[in-house]
Enzyme design. Structure first.
Site, mmCIF file in Angstrom:
data_model
loop_
_atom_site.group_PDB
_atom_site.id
_atom_site.type_symbol
_atom_site.label_atom_id
_atom_site.label_comp_id
_atom_site.label_asym_id
_atom_site.label_seq_id
_atom_site.Cartn_x
_atom_site.Cartn_y
_atom_site.Cartn_z
ATOM 1 C CG ASP A 377 -1.978 1.164 1.206
ATOM 2 O OD1 ASP A 377 -1.899 1.849 0.184
ATOM 3 O OD2 ASP A 377 -2.804 1.239 2.349
ATOM 4 C CB CYS A 404 -3.245 6.461 -3.126
ATOM 5 S SG CYS A 404 -1.576 6.599 -3.080
HETATM 6 N N1 SAH Z 1 -1.211 0.676 4.992
HETATM 7 C C1 SAH Z 1 -1.533 1.835 5.657
HETATM 8 C C2 SAH Z 1 -0.736 3.043 5.270
HETATM 9 C C3 SAH Z 1 -0.642 3.224 3.896
HETATM 10 S S1 SAH Z 1 -0.078 4.773 3.222
HETATM 11 C C4 SAH Z 1 -2.932 2.105 5.670
HETATM 12 O O1 SAH Z 1 -3.803 1.623 5.023
HETATM 13 O O2 SAH Z 1 -3.508 2.826 6.687
HETATM 14 C C5 SAH Z 1 1.375 4.369 2.829
HETATM 15 C C6 SAH Z 1 2.608 4.422 4.002
HETATM 16 O O3 SAH Z 1 3.763 4.068 3.434
HETATM 17 C C7 SAH Z 1 2.779 5.585 4.800
HETATM 18 O O4 SAH Z 1 2.560 5.187 6.441
HETATM 19 C C8 SAH Z 1 4.146 5.887 4.919
HETATM 20 O O5 SAH Z 1 4.787 6.510 5.908
HETATM 21 C C9 SAH Z 1 4.744 4.709 4.269
HETATM 22 N N2 SAH Z 1 6.212 4.804 3.539
HETATM 23 C C10 SAH Z 1 6.385 5.660 2.569
HETATM 24 N N3 SAH Z 1 7.487 5.427 2.097
HETATM 25 C C11 SAH Z 1 8.055 4.048 2.570
HETATM 26 C C12 SAH Z 1 9.106 3.059 2.362
HETATM 27 N N4 SAH Z 1 10.114 3.402 1.698
HETATM 28 N N5 SAH Z 1 9.064 1.883 3.067
HETATM 29 C C13 SAH Z 1 8.094 1.784 4.176
HETATM 30 N N6 SAH Z 1 7.195 2.582 4.336
HETATM 31 C C14 SAH Z 1 6.980 3.600 3.583
#
Ligand code: SAH
Length: 449
Positions: A377, A404
């Protein structure tokens, strides 16, 4: 064609940013607020080599799908740039975005109808609302499209109406104490944003004042008055001293009340702190997760990866259907939240680590960890080649992709296909009614080995 020229245009399409599209004299013209099927008299605002921007002067032939919008500002700003299109057509528009992207990528796949949101307005559980001085008065509102000019507003349409009430009451407290608004040009003043998060499940709200400085005159009285607003149980100061478009700074200071609020997805409770990512359309999140989990076809023997896990909402929602969940998320406090969230829901088979998904996934593969299903996600930029390689190396049978941004999702699907993963139907889900944003779910299935 030149600036300020008045032209008659036939709108043939809607851009992915919800601008009406017309063609004239070899140029593509983007017309704010215009809909396909309309004929408009428009004023040219800007001319580039192959395209131009225009605004409507007069609608000559109106689309039958046009909705009368109560406040012009909703469409004028980026807040609700599709509010003038009937909801049914918004859903069609979103599905069509995905169909177009697949066509461009030469992929022949079914795209389901876009799943409508249970609430078309008032669905947002979080509102990061800019604060600026307009004509000598502190105002809250929304930025005019492609600018940082604040359009003052009191009714935000897509916010939970209770959030609007709290925003206005907070604004009034700031006015009462003559608190200066942030001045972006001179990097002066104080309050940059008022961020309100509210849980529909409990009715509790958190107010975060995003400020240039971490201390200011009357800070205690102001915090107390905000804490006294009906429904507010937590007041924070977020310190953002930088010259930046990023809304939140790194540090939060609790000014009054409790540290966190609790929201629910399905039967599970989640602790939310100022920095934690939480899906903003609560009711539709239930539907999104249900759909993704159903398409994963899980069983009790499975090891599942929850990548880009935020506060662990996806992994925790499916934990009771599988053997074990391991998750990775880059924001440390979010990972801490996911651990607490597991505990408060009595879930013991999840393990979340702080890290970059593109580093953790290949590492897990090297360590011989073999997930059955990988949920991803990611943020708008999508996955990286390193992450995809990691998944391939791990031998995961299935990838459930929640996205998204369909453009980067389709790009990543092409990569997975090259690596021997079969593509399946795409389900668009409307998480953000009245805006052009499209959320999607799809599944990639390993076909070789
Ligand atoms: N699955 C969760 C959040 C999705 S939003 C839900 O449905 O609520 C995407 C998330 O990815 C955010 O929390 C962001 O902090 C994280 N993120 C962004 N880049 C990332 C990376 N390189 N590795 C791990 N997480 C990351």
């Amino acid at each position: 064609m030149e600036k300020n020229q008045i032209v008659e245009l036939e709108i043939t399409d809607l851009s992915y940013e919800a601008m009406g599209v017309a063609h004239l004299d070899g140029l593509t013209i983007f017309v704010n607020n215009a809909l396909p099927g309309e004929k408009v008299e428009a004023k040219i605002l800007k001319v580039k080599k192959s395209f131009a921007f225009a605004k409507i002067e007069k609608i000559l032939v109106e689309s039958p799908d046009r909705i009368k919008v109560k406040l012009n500002q909703w469409v004028q700003t980026g807040l609700a740039s599709l509010a003038h299109l009937s909801y049914e057509k918004q859903l069609e528009f979103k599905r069509q975005q995905v169909v177009n992207l697949l066509q461009k990528a030469h992929l022949d796949l079914p795209v389901a109808n876009c799943l409508p949101s249970p609430e078309e307005t008032g669905y947002r559980n979080k509102a990061q609302t800019p604060v600026r001085d307009v004509k000598g008065q502190l105002e809250i509102g929304f930025f005019r499209k492609h600018s940082h000019d604040l359009v003052p507003m009191e009714d935000f349409m897509t916010n939970d109406p209770e959030i609007d009430r709290i925003l206005l009451a907070t604004r009034d407290v700031l006015r009462k104490y003559h608190v200066p608004a942030y001045d972006e040009r001179r990097h002066k003043g104080l309050v940059r944003y008022i961020d309100v998060r509210r849980s529909k499940a409990t009715g509790d709200a958190m107010v975060i004042l995003v400020c240039l400085y971490k201390d200011f005159k009357n800070i205690e009285k102001i915090s107390q008055e905000i804490a006294n607003i009906d429904g507010v149980v937590s007041v924070y100061l977020n310190h953002n001293p930088q010259k930046t478009n990023v809304i939140l700074g790194k540090h939060d200071y609790l000014l009054a009340g409790q540290k966190q609020i609790i929201d629910k997805i399905g039967d599970l409770e989640f602790n939310i702190s100022p920095q934690s990512f939480f899906q903003i359309n609560g009711q539709q999140t239930n539907n999104l997760y249900d759909l993704a989990i159903k398409r994963a076809d899980l069983n009790k023997d499975m090891l599942v990866v929850d990548a880009y896990s935020g506060i662990g909402t996806i992994g925790l929602s499916l934990a009771n259907q599988v053997k074990k969940v391991i998750g990775v998320e880059v924001v440390k406090p979010a990972v801490q939240d996911s651990k607490v969230n597991a505990a408060i829901n009595g879930i013991t088979n999840t393990e979340y680590v702080v890290g970059k998904a593109e580093e953790e996934m290949p590492k897990w593969a090297d360590e011989g960890i073999k997930p059955d299903v990988v949920f991803v996600d990611p943020p708008r930029k999508g996955l990286t080649p390193e992450f995809i390689e990691g998944v391939v190396k791990s031998g995961a049978k299935k990838v459930v992709y929640i996205s998204c941004n369909p453009a980067t999702m389709v790009r990543d699907m092409v990569e997975f296909e090259k690596e021997g993963y079969g593509l399946t139907e795409i389900n668009p889900v409307d998480m953000f009614p009245m805006t052009p944003h499209v959320e999607c779910v799809t599944v990639l299935e390993r076909t070789e080995k």
